[in-house]
Motif scaffolding. Sequence first.
Motif, PDB file in Angstrom:
ATOM      1  N   HIS A 163     -50.682  19.604   7.584  1.00 43.55           N
ATOM      2  CA  HIS A 163     -51.059  20.984   6.840  1.00 43.55           C
ATOM      3  C   HIS A 163     -50.157  21.660   6.189  1.00 43.55           C
ATOM      4  N   ASP A 164     -48.885  21.132   6.226  1.00 42.21           N
ATOM      5  CA  ASP A 164     -47.804  21.665   5.633  1.00 42.21           C
ATOM      6  C   ASP A 164     -47.638  21.184   4.029  1.00 42.21           C
ATOM      7  N   TRP A 165     -48.022  22.157   3.313  1.00 41.37           N
ATOM      8  CA  TRP A 165     -48.036  22.061   1.906  1.00 41.37           C
ATOM      9  C   TRP A 165     -46.862  22.607   1.177  1.00 41.37           C
ATOM     10  N   LYS A 166     -45.831  23.226   2.009  1.00 41.63           N
ATOM     11  CA  LYS A 166     -44.719  23.927   1.341  1.00 41.63           C
ATOM     12  C   LYS A 166     -43.525  22.862   1.336  1.00 41.63           C
ATOM     13  N   ASN A 167     -43.495  22.185   2.299  1.00 43.41           N
ATOM     14  CA  ASN A 167     -42.305  21.231   2.215  1.00 43.41           C
ATOM     15  C   ASN A 167     -42.795  19.919   1.508  1.00 43.41           C
ATOM     16  N   THR A 168     -41.670  19.334   0.987  1.00 38.54           N
ATOM     17  CA  THR A 168     -42.010  18.083   0.035  1.00 38.54           C
ATOM     18  C   THR A 168     -41.702  16.686   0.449  1.00 38.54           C
ATOM     19  N   ASP A 169     -40.814  16.695   1.620  1.00 36.45           N
ATOM     20  CA  ASP A 169     -40.497  15.528   2.420  1.00 36.45           C
ATOM     21  C   ASP A 169     -39.358  14.762   1.698  1.00 36.45           C
ATOM     22  N   THR A 170     -38.905  15.579   0.653  1.00 35.95           N
ATOM     23  CA  THR A 170     -37.541  14.814  -0.147  1.00 35.95           C
ATOM     24  C   THR A 170     -36.371  14.832   0.453  1.00 35.95           C
ATOM     25  N   GLN A 171     -35.559  13.877   0.657  1.00 39.29           N
ATOM     26  CA  GLN A 171     -34.474  13.750   1.141  1.00 39.29           C
ATOM     27  C   GLN A 171     -33.253  13.028   0.234  1.00 39.29           C
ATOM     28  N   ALA A 172     -32.166  13.778   0.550  1.00 42.08           N
ATOM     29  CA  ALA A 172     -31.005  13.275  -0.433  1.00 42.08           C
ATOM     30  C   ALA A 172     -29.601  13.931   0.215  1.00 42.08           C
ATOM     31  N   TYR A 173     -28.592  13.056  -0.210  1.00 36.42           N
ATOM     32  CA  TYR A 173     -27.388  13.459   0.131  1.00 36.42           C
ATOM     33  C   TYR A 173     -26.356  13.439  -0.991  1.00 36.42           C
ATOM     34  N   ALA A 174     -25.287  14.126  -0.949  1.00 38.49           N
ATOM     35  CA  ALA A 174     -24.342  14.212  -1.877  1.00 38.49           C
ATOM     36  C   ALA A 174     -22.833  14.365  -1.267  1.00 38.49           C
ATOM     37  N   THR A 175     -22.127  13.591  -2.076  1.00 37.50           N
ATOM     38  CA  THR A 175     -20.562  13.612  -1.476  1.00 37.50           C
ATOM     39  C   THR A 175     -19.703  13.277  -2.627  1.00 37.50           C
ATOM     40  N   HIS A 176     -18.449  13.487  -2.490  1.00 39.73           N
ATOM     41  CA  HIS A 176     -17.426  13.473  -3.899  1.00 39.73           C
ATOM     42  C   HIS A 176     -16.258  12.844  -3.376  1.00 39.73           C
ATOM     43  N   ASP A 177     -15.525  12.505  -4.487  1.00 35.48           N
ATOM     44  CA  ASP A 177     -14.034  12.222  -4.307  1.00 35.48           C
ATOM     45  C   ASP A 177     -13.290  12.858  -5.332  1.00 35.48           C
ATOM     46  N   ASP A 178     -12.031  12.440  -5.815  1.00 32.83           N
ATOM     47  CA  ASP A 178     -11.223  13.079  -6.855  1.00 32.83           C
ATOM     48  C   ASP A 178     -11.969  12.774  -8.239  1.00 32.83           C
ATOM     49  N   ARG A 179     -12.821  11.629  -8.276  1.00 33.38           N
ATOM     50  CA  ARG A 179     -13.175  11.139  -9.602  1.00 33.38           C
ATOM     51  C   ARG A 179     -14.461  11.356  -9.878  1.00 33.38           C
ATOM     52  N   MET A 180     -15.295  11.804  -8.911  1.00 34.92           N
ATOM     53  CA  MET A 180     -16.883  11.864  -9.124  1.00 34.92           C
ATOM     54  C   MET A 180     -17.621  12.496  -7.874  1.00 34.92           C
ATOM     55  N   ILE A 181     -18.809  12.900  -8.286  1.00 36.68           N
ATOM     56  CA  ILE A 181     -19.611  13.344  -7.212  1.00 36.68           C
ATOM     57  C   ILE A 181     -20.962  12.374  -7.287  1.00 36.68           C
ATOM     58  N   LEU A 182     -21.136  12.005  -6.175  1.00 30.85           N
ATOM     59  CA  LEU A 182     -22.195  10.918  -5.751  1.00 30.85           C
ATOM     60  C   LEU A 182     -23.580  11.555  -5.214  1.00 30.85           C
ATOM     61  N   ILE A 183     -24.506  11.236  -5.890  1.00 33.75           N
ATOM     62  CA  ILE A 183     -25.672  11.789  -5.164  1.00 33.75           C
ATOM     63  C   ILE A 183     -26.892  10.806  -5.052  1.00 33.75           C
ATOM     64  N   GLY A 184     -27.466  10.513  -3.957  1.00 37.41           N
ATOM     65  CA  GLY A 184     -28.367   9.466  -3.559  1.00 37.41           C
ATOM     66  C   GLY A 184     -29.584  10.092  -3.322  1.00 37.41           C
ATOM     67  N   VAL A 185     -30.762   9.785  -3.717  1.00 35.94           N
ATOM     68  CA  VAL A 185     -32.258  10.321  -3.422  1.00 35.94           C
ATOM     69  C   VAL A 185     -33.152   9.084  -2.616  1.00 35.94           C
ATOM     70  N   ARG A 186     -33.648   9.603  -1.709  1.00 33.08           N
ATOM     71  CA  ARG A 186     -34.482   8.780  -0.782  1.00 33.08           C
ATOM     72  C   ARG A 186     -35.859   8.444  -1.589  1.00 33.08           C
ATOM     73  N   GLY A 187     -36.269   7.137  -1.398  1.00 35.27           N
ATOM     74  CA  GLY A 187     -37.395   6.643  -1.883  1.00 35.27           C
ATOM     75  C   GLY A 187     -38.418   7.031  -0.839  1.00 35.27           C
ATOM     76  N   THR A 188     -39.845   6.040  -1.106  1.00 34.11           N
ATOM     77  CA  THR A 188     -40.679   6.296  -0.168  1.00 34.11           C
ATOM     78  C   THR A 188     -40.492   5.816   1.279  1.00 34.11           C
ATOM     79  N   ALA A 189     -40.588   6.734   2.295  1.00 30.78           N
ATOM     80  CA  ALA A 189     -40.428   6.574   3.627  1.00 30.78           C
ATOM     81  C   ALA A 189     -41.274   7.210   4.714  1.00 30.78           C
ATOM     82  N   GLU A 190     -41.928   7.983   4.252  1.00 34.15           N
ATOM     83  CA  GLU A 190     -42.811   8.901   5.243  1.00 34.15           C
ATOM     84  C   GLU A 190     -44.064   8.565   4.941  1.00 34.15           C
ATOM     85  N   LYS A 191     -45.093   8.708   5.862  1.00 32.84           N
ATOM     86  CA  LYS A 191     -46.403   8.520   5.240  1.00 32.84           C
ATOM     87  C   LYS A 191     -46.760   9.542   4.304  1.00 32.84           C
ATOM     88  N   TRP A 192     -46.055  10.770   4.325  1.00 29.35           N
ATOM     89  CA  TRP A 192     -46.543  11.971   3.271  1.00 29.35           C
ATOM     90  C   TRP A 192     -46.107  11.115   1.881  1.00 29.35           C
TER      91      TRP A 192
END
Length: 746
Positions: free
Chosen positions: A329-358
């Motif tokens: 019954h939680d219609w506010k949260n989207t169950d989206t998950q992601a991470y971000a990190t960086h070094d001197d050359r770039m920022i890397l962003i990874g986004v999770r795919g289908t993992a939960e039943k929602w």
Amino acid sequence: MDHREKQSLSDQKRSCPAIGDWISFRLVDEFGEGKPYAGLAYELFDSEGIKHNGSLDGEGFSKVDGQYAGPLILTISKDYQGADDFYSTISTRSSYPIKLTQLQVAAEETLHRPIGSSTKTGAYRAASEKAEFYNVEVRQFVEHTRHLPLPAKLSKPVPEGWKKIACDFGKGKAPTYGVGLLPEKHYVLEVRALRAFRPMFSLTPAFSAVNLYNLSLFATLSYGDFGQIPKNPNAPKDLKDPTSQELGEELKYPVVGTIGHVLQTCLACYQEPMRYADAKTVNFPIVEDIPYSKRLEIVPYDPDIYKNADEQDTPSDVHFFNDERQGPHDWKNTDTQAYATHDDRMILIGVRGTAEKWDAWRDGDAEQVPVKDGVGKAHQGFHEGYVAVQSFVTKYVERFRTSEQRILVCGHSLGGAIALLLAEWIRRNYDPDVILYTFGSPRAGDAEFVEGAKSLVHHRIVNNNDPVPSVPAAWMDTNKAVWIPGIAATVTGGVAPIVGGVVFGAGLSRFGGEPYRHQGEQRYFTPLRLPGNQVSSVLWTPGCEGYEESAMTQLCYANVKNSDTPERSNFGVQVMNGADHTMLGGYIPACWATLRRWQDTQTSGGTVLTPREADNMRTQISNYRTALQKWQLAADTEFPGGTIESRKNERATAVQRNASMSDLQTRQKEIHLAIKHNKRELEDIEGTLQRVKLLESTTLELADVYGDRAELPELKKNIQRWVEHKENQAAVRIAQIPSSQSTSMA
């Protein structure tokens, strides 16, 4: 402890301290060289807390006379004052400025001595100078250590008790950090190189095999937890919870496969990660040896330094986004998950795919909505995930990005669709040269969105019979069933029949709005049989949609039964459990095989396709063309002139007799689109055959394999390190590489 040490530490001598002792020391790297530490300023505190300042000479040596008798503490903690723009930036940035010292930068410029190396060491130099030899590391000499890796296991560490006794003798006048030493001795202190590994990522827009493989691992990493222990470092220690810590302790990331473990426990500590998320199989990324400060960063947790108006963000707050749903019954949260990190050359962003039943419900929520901060419309379920993660990415990019950094985004499945919307928004607002790699991504936007995003660099990877790239299908977004039973063409191949066929109409258009379209350059894994009954795959761009659509037809027909519309829940389960769709069982092995194939092709001077493989692919394509022609003949017979008006049995059933004119018009539109699409596929087949011919004669350059990392002086050493892992030499993996090509990586 020898006689002199006992005398130095005796209470009797301390009761009447005298000036007149001496001490000398030399800092060397792991090869026994003192030059890397030449000129470093130090402070030496004697047993009365008197500070003696000095600098190391050109060979990293210094001698101090005239201190009070007793143990001493040596510190080398002067702030970095050099002219290197990178180090100046990270030590003065507004968010998490690093307490950088001259010693740290010097240690980052040295290298680790290879295991088994016959070169001279600090111990050899100590023996030649009749000195006491010890291993030390930067964190022992400096005041602020939370940004540094956790203590390493040194082979011969300085006894910790010496520093404690020196602090006790100094009665608060000596610092609590530093290296404790005894007087009237000469020391050679071998400083552990401060190095890290980071994955090799090319930041040129052109596709590269090293990005294909490494990003398949780091897209998989997005399925993991962040792994920070404790999760709330501000909470008092819970005696019932073994993962909790005393307040003030450094955070740890012990759980294998978590984001923190891969980035901080492994890569930052000069170890190669092996597992990602809940993977059981071992996969090593191709990494390069770099100065520690240029690693993929996890920010330090140090409330004494980084004080905000509220509590300090923990590393998981900074690098990890998890909009976890709390129940049905939680219609506010989207169950989206992601991470971000960086070094001197770039920022890397990874986004999770289908993992939960929602997530399965979000995958099927295919109504189109206007794209926030963009053009066109997008799949509502994917769009909600994109909107949820947008503020996290905004904060991260504005905190850490410099003008020299590229942004690299990756995602699998649902994560690929969200990553597409996110990358296009990044392109418009932050980095026009952002680079996107997706694996098994469904369609996310309509034709208008795709047209607006045509300059986005997007390498879209599709694996064999992965059905997900064929959705959203039209029936997901309309009230009326629009499936056309019987209008499909079978694709058969040389490995085995590529089960299924091509869906015409379904999945290609959304009636009542702009059609869903794919954005980016598709690269498709086609399976091929090799001698010895082994199966490999070729990554290429077929130029026709049949390959991508075939698996979706198979799944839909398996669920259609007597209904025009597949039953959603069963369909979703089949889609997500398809082996070709998974990262661990589908994409990572195919990406690994492609990297090895391209490495061998480049080093041997061979071509992307062997003649045997080219013939195999031509057979598949010819069979597909025959199937298209057969369907076209049947369609012309069943629907003369492409219409249903004169079809005798169009209203043969009760349901059909009750069909409205609107229903018939919709069906007519589908048939028209199907016939039009079939004709276009027949035209595209000729271009597909030409692509095979081109691959048969195409050789590869080093940049095709490694992108801009081909310019690294240490490239050969980096590749050899990766190849030597026994997992990369396993017979089951090597069998995927054509035996007619060389297996040398050198």
